[in-house]
Enzyme design. Sequence first.
Site, PDB file in Angstrom:
ATOM      1  N   SER A 220     -24.776 -39.815 -19.381  1.00  0.00           N
ATOM      2  CA  SER A 220     -26.014 -39.283 -18.819  1.00  0.00           C
ATOM      3  C   SER A 220     -26.176 -37.842 -19.271  1.00  0.00           C
ATOM      4  O   SER A 220     -25.270 -37.028 -19.099  1.00  0.00           O
ATOM      5  CB  SER A 220     -25.972 -39.332 -17.287  1.00  0.00           C
ATOM      6  OG  SER A 220     -25.872 -40.651 -16.824  1.00  0.00           O
ATOM      7  N   GLY A 222     -28.875 -35.914 -18.264  1.00  0.00           N
ATOM      8  CA  GLY A 222     -29.874 -35.300 -17.400  1.00  0.00           C
ATOM      9  C   GLY A 222     -31.280 -35.544 -17.924  1.00  0.00           C
ATOM     10  O   GLY A 222     -31.658 -36.662 -18.272  1.00  0.00           O
ATOM     11  N   ALA A 223     -32.077 -34.466 -17.998  1.00  0.00           N
ATOM     12  CA  ALA A 223     -33.453 -34.586 -18.463  1.00  0.00           C
ATOM     13  C   ALA A 223     -33.536 -34.984 -19.927  1.00  0.00           C
ATOM     14  O   ALA A 223     -34.617 -35.354 -20.409  1.00  0.00           O
ATOM     15  CB  ALA A 223     -34.186 -33.257 -18.247  1.00  0.00           C
ATOM     16  N   GLY A 225     -32.059 -37.573 -21.220  1.00  0.00           N
ATOM     17  CA  GLY A 225     -31.875 -39.011 -21.363  1.00  0.00           C
ATOM     18  C   GLY A 225     -30.441 -39.458 -21.247  1.00  0.00           C
ATOM     19  O   GLY A 225     -29.591 -38.775 -20.662  1.00  0.00           O
ATOM     20  N   GLY A 251     -26.612 -40.663 -11.353  1.00  0.00           N
ATOM     21  CA  GLY A 251     -25.688 -41.242 -12.322  1.00  0.00           C
ATOM     22  C   GLY A 251     -25.058 -42.526 -11.823  1.00  0.00           C
ATOM     23  O   GLY A 251     -24.808 -43.451 -12.606  1.00  0.00           O
ATOM     24  N   ASP A 252     -24.817 -42.598 -10.523  1.00  0.00           N
ATOM     25  CA  ASP A 252     -24.260 -43.815  -9.935  1.00  0.00           C
ATOM     26  C   ASP A 252     -25.271 -44.959 -10.013  1.00  0.00           C
ATOM     27  O   ASP A 252     -24.911 -46.102 -10.309  1.00  0.00           O
ATOM     28  CB  ASP A 252     -23.862 -43.569  -8.485  1.00  0.00           C
ATOM     29  CG  ASP A 252     -23.000 -42.329  -8.327  1.00  0.00           C
ATOM     30  OD1 ASP A 252     -22.185 -42.059  -9.237  1.00  0.00           O
ATOM     31  OD2 ASP A 252     -23.140 -41.630  -7.311  1.00  0.00           O
TER      32      ASP A 252
END
Length: 319
Positions: A220, A222-223, A225, A251-252
């Site tokens: 992951s 974040g913003a 992608g 993320g989970d």
Amino acid sequence: MILTVTPNPSLDRTYEVPGLRRGAVLRAAGDRVEPGGKGVNVSRAVAAAGVRTAAVLPLGGPEGALLARLLGEQGIEAVGVPLAGSTRVNVTLVEPDGTLTKVNAAGPELTAPEAGALLEAVRSRSAGADWIACCGSLPRGVTPAWYAELVARAHRAGTRIALDTSGAALLAALAARPEVVKPNAEELAGAVGRPLATVGDAVKAAEELRARGAATVLASLGADGQILVSEAGTYWGHARVAAVRSNVGAGDASLAGFLAEGGNGPAALAAAVAHGAAAVGLPGSAMPVPADLDLAAVVTTADVPLDRPLGDALTGPLP
């Protein structure tokens, strides 16, 4: 069936406050209490998607009893290992602009017999599981090799492992060759010991984790992608998010979507991105339900934008 393992679960209390001021009395506009811990969140999202799941976790004190009850109310079987200590309580303060302030408790210290009982609970409950998702930090008293032992035992039983942890526990487990590891960008940078400035840097770091033993890396960013790096190829996925309300558990939720969709290939990546994008639009650590997902807004491609800069927070010195 997806079995989750959360060695250091929590009760998560979230308060929505008008602003955060040191020394002031803050009056919450809203509050909620939810089952917490990374593996617990995966079970919650998996259950919301209509997939059968059970959660293995240590439970102690009245906090542990409440956590088990809340899981049961969401249709999740809690496979609890009794503790002498009490399950931790984490607190999150959410401001109107989406800024989060978190206070995470350390949690109880597990004895060697308690840590062994947790491994045994995973073994006894893993029959018929398609995946075992091992998630989160290790509690005090448990060595970094604990996850590696869990992965090795699962493989001897013929079960696939998805691992979402960081630091020494992640590095120790790579040698046991987990099928999937799911770091975020900071954890990925920490695993390779250098900052990541671009998506291409993240891809190279993921390839290094594969060289150390991970079959697939779902990271992951974040913003920026998510990337999926495996023997079958490298893919990038992203989705526009109208407004971020809380990134706790996003993320989970992504890992839950990935595993529920089979845990392999672009379709699973698209499900991961959709789940993560939906989660950040929900309050606290709420997990998305199918109605929250917008797969049409997700783009996945093998044409990875390697030169795309990552967020500024990822380009500075490592902590």
